[in-house]
Design an enzyme around this catalytic site. Sequence first.
Site, PDB file in Angstrom:
ATOM      1  N   THR A 177      -0.970  18.441   3.726  1.00 17.58           N
ATOM      2  CA  THR A 177      -0.752  18.492   2.276  1.00 17.58           C
ATOM      3  C   THR A 177       0.505  17.701   1.940  1.00 17.58           C
ATOM      4  O   THR A 177       1.497  17.810   2.670  1.00 17.58           O
ATOM      5  CB  THR A 177      -0.511  19.971   1.868  1.00 17.58           C
ATOM      6  OG1 THR A 177      -1.733  20.668   2.017  1.00 17.58           O
ATOM      7  CG2 THR A 177      -0.015  20.118   0.454  1.00 17.58           C
TER       8      THR A 177
ATOM      9  N   ASP B 281       0.272   9.737  -2.205  1.00 17.13           N
ATOM     10  CA  ASP B 281      -0.217  10.703  -3.192  1.00 17.13           C
ATOM     11  C   ASP B 281      -1.559  11.329  -2.805  1.00 17.13           C
ATOM     12  O   ASP B 281      -1.761  12.526  -2.991  1.00 17.13           O
ATOM     13  CB  ASP B 281      -0.338  10.044  -4.573  1.00 17.13           C
ATOM     14  CG  ASP B 281       1.033   9.789  -5.191  1.00 17.13           C
ATOM     15  OD1 ASP B 281       2.025  10.350  -4.689  1.00 17.13           O
ATOM     16  OD2 ASP B 281       1.109   9.027  -6.177  1.00 17.13           O
TER      17      ASP B 281
ATOM     18  N   ASP C  28      -2.692   1.611  -5.813  1.00 18.26           N
ATOM     19  CA  ASP C  28      -1.875   2.816  -5.760  1.00 18.26           C
ATOM     20  C   ASP C  28      -2.888   3.907  -5.399  1.00 18.26           C
ATOM     21  O   ASP C  28      -3.985   3.939  -5.956  1.00 18.26           O
ATOM     22  CB  ASP C  28      -1.276   3.081  -7.145  1.00 18.26           C
ATOM     23  CG  ASP C  28      -0.361   4.293  -7.163  1.00 18.26           C
ATOM     24  OD1 ASP C  28       0.820   4.131  -7.517  1.00 18.26           O
ATOM     25  OD2 ASP C  28      -0.832   5.412  -6.860  1.00 18.26           O
ATOM     26  N   SER C  29      -2.540   4.791  -4.488  1.00 22.87           N
ATOM     27  CA  SER C  29      -3.561   5.719  -3.981  1.00 22.87           C
ATOM     28  C   SER C  29      -4.039   6.720  -5.021  1.00 22.87           C
ATOM     29  O   SER C  29      -5.002   7.451  -4.785  1.00 22.87           O
ATOM     30  CB  SER C  29      -3.073   6.433  -2.720  1.00 22.87           C
ATOM     31  OG  SER C  29      -2.186   7.472  -3.033  1.00 22.87           O
ATOM     32  N   SER C  30      -3.419   6.753  -6.184  1.00 21.48           N
ATOM     33  CA  SER C  30      -3.950   7.594  -7.271  1.00 21.48           C
ATOM     34  C   SER C  30      -5.324   7.088  -7.696  1.00 21.48           C
ATOM     35  O   SER C  30      -6.078   7.810  -8.352  1.00 21.48           O
ATOM     36  CB  SER C  30      -3.014   7.566  -8.473  1.00 21.48           C
ATOM     37  OG  SER C  30      -1.721   7.916  -8.061  1.00 21.48           O
TER      38      SER C  30
ATOM     39  N   THR D 171       3.132   2.807  -1.776  1.00 24.75           N
ATOM     40  CA  THR D 171       4.550   2.461  -1.911  1.00 24.75           C
ATOM     41  C   THR D 171       5.060   1.556  -0.797  1.00 24.75           C
ATOM     42  O   THR D 171       5.887   0.671  -1.037  1.00 24.75           O
ATOM     43  CB  THR D 171       5.409   3.755  -1.909  1.00 24.75           C
ATOM     44  OG1 THR D 171       5.033   4.521  -3.034  1.00 24.75           O
ATOM     45  CG2 THR D 171       6.886   3.466  -1.986  1.00 24.75           C
TER      46      THR D 171
HETATM   47  N1  ASP Z   1       1.927   6.348  -5.976  1.00 23.78           N
HETATM   48  C1  ASP Z   1       2.057   5.953  -4.585  1.00 23.78           C
HETATM   49  C2  ASP Z   1       0.691   5.981  -3.954  1.00 23.78           C
HETATM   50  O1  ASP Z   1       0.217   7.016  -3.600  1.00 23.78           O
HETATM   51  C3  ASP Z   1       2.994   6.856  -3.865  1.00 23.78           C
HETATM   52  C4  ASP Z   1       3.225   6.503  -2.415  1.00 23.78           C
HETATM   53  O2  ASP Z   1       2.670   5.617  -1.837  1.00 23.78           O
HETATM   54  O3  ASP Z   1       4.074   7.178  -1.808  1.00 23.78           O
HETATM   55  O4  ASP Z   1       0.066   4.932  -3.819  1.00 23.78           O
END
Ligand code: ASP
Length: 345
Positions: free
Chosen positions: A167, A92, A59-61, A15
Amino acid sequence: MNSKSSILLIYTGGTIGMTKDPISGALRPFNFEKILEQMPVLQGFGYEIDTVEFSPLIDSSNVNTEIWVKLIRIIKQNYGKYDGFVILHGTDTMAYTASALSFMLEDLYKPVVLTGSQLPIGTLRTDGKENLITAIEIAAAKENGNAMVPEVTICFESKLYRGNRTTKHNSEHFNAFQSYNYPILAEAGIHINYNKKAIHYPEHKKLLKVYETFDNNIAVLKMFPNLSPAYVEAVLNIPDLRAVILETYGTGNATTESWFLDKIKKAVENNVIFLNVTQCRAGSVEMGRYQTSEDLLKYGVLNGFDITIETAITKLMFLLGQELSNEEVKMYLGKSIAGEITVEV
Ligand code: ASP
């Protein structure tokens, strides 16, 4: 004096650097220039800061073991050149990446600080600027020529946490992270106060050792009331399954229904490793405290102590990825290898 500290800033995505897609309105990663544009202060900060940008940004997902390997290779290649490393990463899966890196980088004596933000750095109320500046200051901080925090950490909302104790507990508030079972390593107010008693300082500066292999033949079996034999069977019948994290209730308790215990017993006999990890965020597993964990203990399910689920997953994949016998894997699960669990002796 930290004025000459040099930092390598590694931007993976998340993000912090995202902008809205003009058509769909969804947030997606944008290039590093955007971050630097928002942060002219980085130029006059008193540190030498170089940057590396992942391509593609993610995106870290979408984090996986390849990304972790890419990160540690960058750190390894630049280890002699910089005093510290700051990784910009989505929130994430930041706790997973921090845990994995803590196992992959052995004998670390320089800071590796992960940070990110809940709001993109280009937005007015962003938390990204403060997080990034604090992370850089901490990565650059030294005492008597040695790093103040020579660990893999997460810096978020003025607090510094041990990465493998962390966490993501809140998807809305700026204080997105918590370390329920280990104290904060530092807190930034007017000054940055370091909790030196909680920070691990190596006795000697040894050569950095890096590990690049994982084995993802693991599963997480979460307890819930009325779980069905078919569900448990489906998990235990996964081909090539080597280890299962049993996500239990409270201090490590599970149903005592005989069909369930029989399946666990049989799987243990077939060399599947079971690690008992509590669904509670704070506190520790204590097998044998209740009758509902006695049989698990008897059948050879291992105590996960106060490990987080994120760290249990990365530690298991890491250990299984090394050339270790099952007995050795079990031995390492029972002790702290990177400050990730508290084992009472
Ligand atoms: N979906 C985003 C990610 O983990 C959320 C974030 O960065 O806060 O890349």
